[in-house]
Design a protein around this motif. Structure first.
Motif, PDB file in Angstrom:
ATOM      1  N   LYS A 113     -22.623  -6.166 135.352  1.00 42.10           N
ATOM      2  CA  LYS A 113     -23.075  -7.118 134.330  1.00 42.10           C
ATOM      3  C   LYS A 113     -22.134  -7.114 133.126  1.00 42.10           C
ATOM      4  O   LYS A 113     -21.801  -8.171 132.569  1.00 42.10           O
ATOM      5  N   LEU A 114     -21.656  -5.923 132.748  1.00 42.57           N
ATOM      6  CA  LEU A 114     -20.751  -5.817 131.610  1.00 42.57           C
ATOM      7  C   LEU A 114     -19.450  -6.559 131.871  1.00 42.57           C
ATOM      8  O   LEU A 114     -18.955  -7.292 131.004  1.00 42.57           O
ATOM      9  N   GLY A 132     -11.879  -7.454 116.840  1.00 41.33           N
ATOM     10  CA  GLY A 132     -10.962  -6.336 116.981  1.00 41.33           C
ATOM     11  C   GLY A 132     -11.438  -5.236 117.907  1.00 41.33           C
ATOM     12  O   GLY A 132     -10.905  -4.124 117.894  1.00 41.33           O
ATOM     13  N   VAL A 133     -12.428  -5.532 118.743  1.00 43.62           N
ATOM     14  CA  VAL A 133     -12.905  -4.527 119.691  1.00 43.62           C
ATOM     15  C   VAL A 133     -11.818  -4.252 120.737  1.00 43.62           C
ATOM     16  O   VAL A 133     -11.597  -3.107 121.155  1.00 43.62           O
ATOM     17  N   ILE A 134     -11.123  -5.318 121.166  1.00 41.30           N
ATOM     18  CA  ILE A 134      -9.995  -5.195 122.085  1.00 41.30           C
ATOM     19  C   ILE A 134      -8.747  -5.661 121.355  1.00 41.30           C
ATOM     20  O   ILE A 134      -8.734  -6.772 120.792  1.00 41.30           O
ATOM     21  N   ASP A 347     -16.979   0.708 123.549  1.00 45.23           N
ATOM     22  CA  ASP A 347     -17.159  -0.216 122.421  1.00 45.23           C
ATOM     23  C   ASP A 347     -17.482  -1.621 122.901  1.00 45.23           C
ATOM     24  O   ASP A 347     -18.264  -2.353 122.268  1.00 45.23           O
ATOM     25  N   ILE A 348     -16.876  -2.023 124.010  1.00 48.44           N
ATOM     26  CA  ILE A 348     -17.160  -3.347 124.579  1.00 48.44           C
ATOM     27  C   ILE A 348     -18.625  -3.433 124.992  1.00 48.44           C
ATOM     28  O   ILE A 348     -19.310  -4.439 124.756  1.00 48.44           O
ATOM     29  N   ALA A 349     -19.135  -2.343 125.623  1.00 53.67           N
ATOM     30  CA  ALA A 349     -20.538  -2.327 126.051  1.00 53.67           C
ATOM     31  C   ALA A 349     -21.479  -2.439 124.862  1.00 53.67           C
ATOM     32  O   ALA A 349     -22.497  -3.151 124.910  1.00 53.67           O
ATOM     33  N   GLN A 350     -21.153  -1.747 123.767  1.00 49.51           N
ATOM     34  CA  GLN A 350     -21.994  -1.832 122.583  1.00 49.51           C
ATOM     35  C   GLN A 350     -21.972  -3.228 121.973  1.00 49.51           C
ATOM     36  O   GLN A 350     -23.002  -3.763 121.539  1.00 49.51           O
ATOM     37  N   CYS A 351     -20.799  -3.846 121.971  1.00 58.45           N
ATOM     38  CA  CYS A 351     -20.655  -5.173 121.365  1.00 58.45           C
ATOM     39  C   CYS A 351     -21.368  -6.248 122.167  1.00 58.45           C
ATOM     40  O   CYS A 351     -22.061  -7.103 121.606  1.00 58.45           O
ATOM     41  N   LEU A 352     -21.201  -6.220 123.509  1.00 57.80           N
ATOM     42  CA  LEU A 352     -21.727  -7.286 124.356  1.00 57.80           C
ATOM     43  C   LEU A 352     -23.154  -7.042 124.824  1.00 57.80           C
ATOM     44  O   LEU A 352     -23.899  -7.994 125.084  1.00 57.80           O
ATOM     45  N   GLU A 356     -25.383   1.937 125.783  1.00 59.99           N
ATOM     46  CA  GLU A 356     -24.432   2.964 126.160  1.00 59.99           C
ATOM     47  C   GLU A 356     -24.117   2.806 127.647  1.00 59.99           C
ATOM     48  O   GLU A 356     -24.981   2.424 128.448  1.00 59.99           O
ATOM     49  N   LEU A 357     -22.884   3.102 128.016  1.00 65.35           N
ATOM     50  CA  LEU A 357     -22.509   3.027 129.422  1.00 65.35           C
ATOM     51  C   LEU A 357     -23.213   4.118 130.217  1.00 65.35           C
ATOM     52  O   LEU A 357     -23.142   5.302 129.863  1.00 65.35           O
ATOM     53  N   LEU A 358     -23.883   3.729 131.282  1.00 66.47           N
ATOM     54  CA  LEU A 358     -24.538   4.710 132.151  1.00 66.47           C
ATOM     55  C   LEU A 358     -23.521   5.400 133.054  1.00 66.47           C
ATOM     56  O   LEU A 358     -23.725   6.553 133.441  1.00 66.47           O
ATOM     57  N   LEU A 359     -22.449   4.693 133.411  1.00 68.51           N
ATOM     58  CA  LEU A 359     -21.403   5.251 134.274  1.00 68.51           C
ATOM     59  C   LEU A 359     -20.158   5.483 133.439  1.00 68.51           C
ATOM     60  O   LEU A 359     -19.519   4.520 132.998  1.00 68.51           O
TER      61      LEU A 359
END
Length: 856
Positions: A113-114, A132-134, A347-352, A356-359
């Motif tokens: 999904k991410l 500025g996340v990426i 950071d991308i997961a938090q933004c979108l 928190e990333l599970l994996l």
């Protein structure tokens, strides 16, 4: 409850588990814990191996290799149709309990999904870049970032239909993602093939283990892809776009196309007309609604992307932008495979997603960031250095394998262009048991998992494709599918899975009955039939020559010359025996070359190679039995090579029998088992046309020259023997070996399935059933004119006149003239069929070809 159990070792067979292999010092062991005890999920596996013993395990291993070969399961990195690389499979599956899997499954669904949201953002709002996340350099410097795909329309919520992840376990047994595949993820078909094979060779173990099945995942694939074009039509036409038979994963592409029920097409099978994509088939153009692609982004469209590509469809990108065709995964998704994104993924997961990333991903450091660059340069020996922009030629460099000079060179390369490099922490893959050389050992292991979009989110294949290093010297498993050995991945459930409810399709009956095959497939089947006949005729004549030369009766010079020269003419390998007296006296080397010299056009081996190459191009059309026979044919060819390594063997005619038998088996199987569709029709047209031309050529080159009675009889009987008609001839005409009697049997006898008239009448029947494309043509079509002309010429022939010797030329001039005319007519026929039904046109190209470099 403990998760391990000590194996019971009481017999010789049980010695497999006394000390199966040295425990890895810095890696997780899948099957055994630190005390050498068997982990709970592996109890049934180890028990089964104990019961089978070394002999039983080796028998299963050989059976698995045979099944894979018979299935045509290959991973080709070369274009040799005689020696394809058989897919490498270890018979010991990797196993995992369902409870552990469900936790991993949730993490994989979140990750899919991410990446779907990441694609939407980079080709849409670009919030990640604006905030500025990426770093923008990662995206705008990447050759895989296709600006043409910005705001491309999409009919469903999920852009990424497929997502794959490469996973390793760290020392604690925790799964860590090392890379993502978002462009054209490969491996799901191989996972299905692995399951098919292992479940066949270990049926009781598989059944009793209650392994979660894969069928639900592929059913979801069908449903998701069908729904992509629901806004266009209720019965979408879906195709699988392949780079071609020499793609390293072509077997998987053909296997999946067959399993899903979609046509397998190449770029040349598709064309863009009036803002839509069409498939070129015998019935004309058929609109394509969904393209499940296995071609990388840059090669999909010669008009807007790489102009030197021969794999794509010119104009495809523009049609996709208009929403008139759905290409999945969407073009531009190769951008997401850059390992540079892993450094910013939390950071991308938090933004979108605000999650928190599970994996977790492997620790990654992009060298374009000054702080991360400093860390990389100071810790180079402990890191893996990767190009930030993946390509087919990109390779990872393992710092711990570099010497002092190698580290200095790597440092200089990074400093020269920091944004082009990413470093990752080296995690030794977990060790998994494998069966090798009659014993148990272990190899580092990696797992690739697969997800497909669905109405509820993403569905994950229960298991995936496990791979282990191919040799004991390797401590690293390649990310590519080559250079490693695969394993089936079992997810063990404590309950029996319910049967899957398969929805009925609403495909119209007319479309279901239509044999809508690409012109390329038809052409390859046509040439498959022609090359098979060429090889068979050459083999039969060669066997006859060997029998006559090595027979108990004297074979005079005149008879020898006629047959040897006919061999050169039939094979087309000229000048051959013509006007070369020294070869006529010592023909062995030339005859051996005509059998095994693959570089000699027209040789038996060359024709067989061409036939097998055509079979590779249409692998998805071949039945399981046909593939088995083709594999046997390959074995026989290798046996012939060994037999002829020092020239002609002692009894050369017997060495060719197995090849003739295999060709007859293929012919018989096609005749008895293939549906009478256009694929069978064109294969038969190829066979009949070639057999007719070769028969006419044989009669012309053997019977046109008059010989003394004994020699004439020898030549006539040799011709009859080469076409399996000698016994029938003797029964019908006793010992009266007149040329006109031979012509009666070989030319105009309709009861002889190898006679000339039989072939032409079959051609007339088949050609009359082909689709008509010349609506405005009056009278007979050109192809029918040539067939009827040939048929009339044969039927009206005066056999006694054909057998008469012309006083001026001292040859059977009438026979030569008639056979030449028949051959010319049939050659014209093949040209017309080729122009009418096969595609030879080149697609549009860029007016100005791009010169910029992609290897940044």
């Amino acid at each position: 409850m403990t998760d391990t159990v000590a194996p019971s070792i009481t017999t010789t067979a049980d010695e497999l588990f006394v000390a199966p292999y040295l425990a890895p010092s810095n890696a997780y062991d899948e099957a055994f814990d630190g005390r050498g005890s068997v982990r709970l999920p592996w109890q049934a596996i180890t028990t089964a191996m104990q019961q089978l013993g070394a002999e039983g395990m080796q028998d299963r291993h050989l059976r698995a290799q045979r099944i894979l070969r018979d299935d045509g399961a290959t991973y080709n990195l070369k274009s040799d149709p005689l020696s394809p690389n058989v897919w490498s499979l270890d018979i010991i599956p990797n196993v995992m309990m369902k409870a552990e899997w469900l936790k991993l499954e949730s993490a994989l669904q979140q990750r899919a999904k991410l990446f779907d949201l990441l694609y939407k953002d980079l080709y849409g709002e670009q919030r990640l870049l604006k905030e500025g996340v990426i770093p923008s350099e990662i995206i705008f410097s990447h050759p895989g970032f296709l600006r043409q795909c910005h705001d491309m329309p999409w009919p469903s919520e999920h852009r990424l239909t497929f997502h794959a992840v490469d996973l390793v376990r760290d020392q604690s047994g925790r799964f860590i993602a090392t890379g993502d595949r978002t462009q054209a993820p490969s491996g799901a078909g191989y996972a299905l093939e692995n399951r098919t094979v292992v479940s066949r060779i270990l049926p009781s173990l598989f059944r009793d283990s209650r392994t979660m099945r894969l069928s639900g995942f592929f059913q979801t694939v069908r449903e998701t892809i069908s729904q992509l074009a629901a806004h266009i039509t209720e019965s979408p036409r879906i195709v699988v776009l392949t780079p071609g038979a020499y793609s390293s994963t072509y077997f998987e592409q053909a296997f999946l196309a067959n399993h899903l029920g979609y046509p397998l097409v190449q770029g040349g099978d598709l064309t863009v007309r009036n803002g839509k994509v069409w498939m070129k088939s015998l019935d004309g153009l058929s609109r394509v609604d969904v393209i499940l692609r296995r071609v990388e982004d840059a090669f999909c469209d010669q008009a807007e992307l790489r102009s030197d590509s021969g794999l794509g469809v010119p104009g495809l990108l523009e049609v996709a932008r208009q929403g008139n065709v759905i290409v999945t995964n969407p073009l531009g998704s190769g951008l997401l495979e850059t390992p540079a994104l892993l450094a910013f993924l939390p950071d991308i997961a938090q933004c979108l997603m605000g999650e928190e990333l599970l994996l977790p991903s492997v620790d990654s450091y992009w060298c374009g960031n000054a702080k991360q660059l400093d860390y990389v340069l100071n810790n180079l020996p402990q890191l893996i250095i990767k190009p930030a922009f993946r390509s087919q030629l990109s390779k990872s460099v393992y710092g711990h394998q570099l010497d002092k000079q190698g580290l200095a060179d790597m440092t200089a390369a990074i400093l020269e262009n920091p944004i082009a490099y990413v470093a990752q922490t080296y995690i030794p893959g977990s060790h998994s048991p494998i069966w090798e050389d009659g014993a148990l050992s272990s190899r580092p292991c990696i797992l690739r998992t697969f997800s497909v979009a669905s109405d509820e989110g993403y569905r994950v294949m229960p298991g995936g494709l496990a791979r282990v290093a191919d040799s004991r010297d390797q401590t690293i498993v390649s990310k590519n599918l080559s250079g490693s050995r695969s394993k089936d991945m079992w997810i063990l459930s404590d309950t029996v899975e319910a049967d899957i409810d398969v929805p009925l399709d609403n495909l119209p009956g007319a479309q279901a009955e239509a044999a809508n095959l690409p012109s390329r497939v038809i052409e390859n089947l046509f040439w498959f039939g022609r090359y098979a006949e060429r090889a068979e005729m050459s083999l039969r004549l060669m066997r006859t020559i060997f029998k006559q030369l090595n027979g108990i009766d004297i074979f005079p010079t005149e008879s020898r010359k006629v047959l040897l020269c006919a061999m050169s003419d039939i094979s087309g390998s000229l000048p051959g025996f013509h006007d070369q007296p020294e070869l006529l006296e010592n023909p062995n080397d030339e005859l051996a070359a005509l059998v095994v010299d693959s570089q000699r056009m027209g040789s038996i081996k060359s024709n067989l190679q061409q036939m097998l190459a055509c079979a590779e191009q249409v692998k998805e059309m071949l039945s399981a039995d046909t593939r088995i026979i083709l594999n046997e044919l390959r074995d026989h060819i290798h046996s012939i090579d060994r037999a002829y390594i020092n020239g002609l063997p002692p009894v050369p005619e017997e060495s060719l029998d197995s090849l003739v038998t295999s060709l007859l088996a293929i012919s018989g199987l096609n005749h008895e088992s293939m549906l009478r569709g256009m694929d069978w029709m064109f294969q038969e047209i190829g066979r009949r046309t070639e057999r007719a031309m070769l028969t006419a050529n044989l009669l012309k080159n053997t019977l046109s020259e008059p010989l003394p009675s004994l020699q004439q009889q020898q030549v006539l009987e040799s011709v009859l023997l080469s076409v399996e008609a000698l016994i029938s001839f003797r029964r019908r005409y006793r010992t009266r070996a007149r040329v006109s009697y031979g012509l009666d049997l070989l030319m105009i006898d309709r009861s002889n399935p190898r006679s000339l008239i039989y072939q032409v009448e079959q051609l007339r029947k088949y050609v009359s059933e082909l689709p008509t494309t010349d609506q405005g043509t009056l009278g007979l079509s050109p192809e029918n004119r040539f067939i009827i002309k040939s048929l009339n010429d044969i039927q009206l022939a005066d056999l006694d006149s054909l057998a008469q010797i012309d006083e001026t030329s001292q040859t059977r001039h009438n026979l030569t003239e008639l056979m030449t005319q028949v051959m010319d007519n049939l050659e014209h026929l093949t040209t017309i069929l080729s122009d009418k039904y096969f595609d030879h046109t080149a697609g549009p190209q860029q007016l100005v070809k791009a010169k910029w470099k992609n290897n940044v």
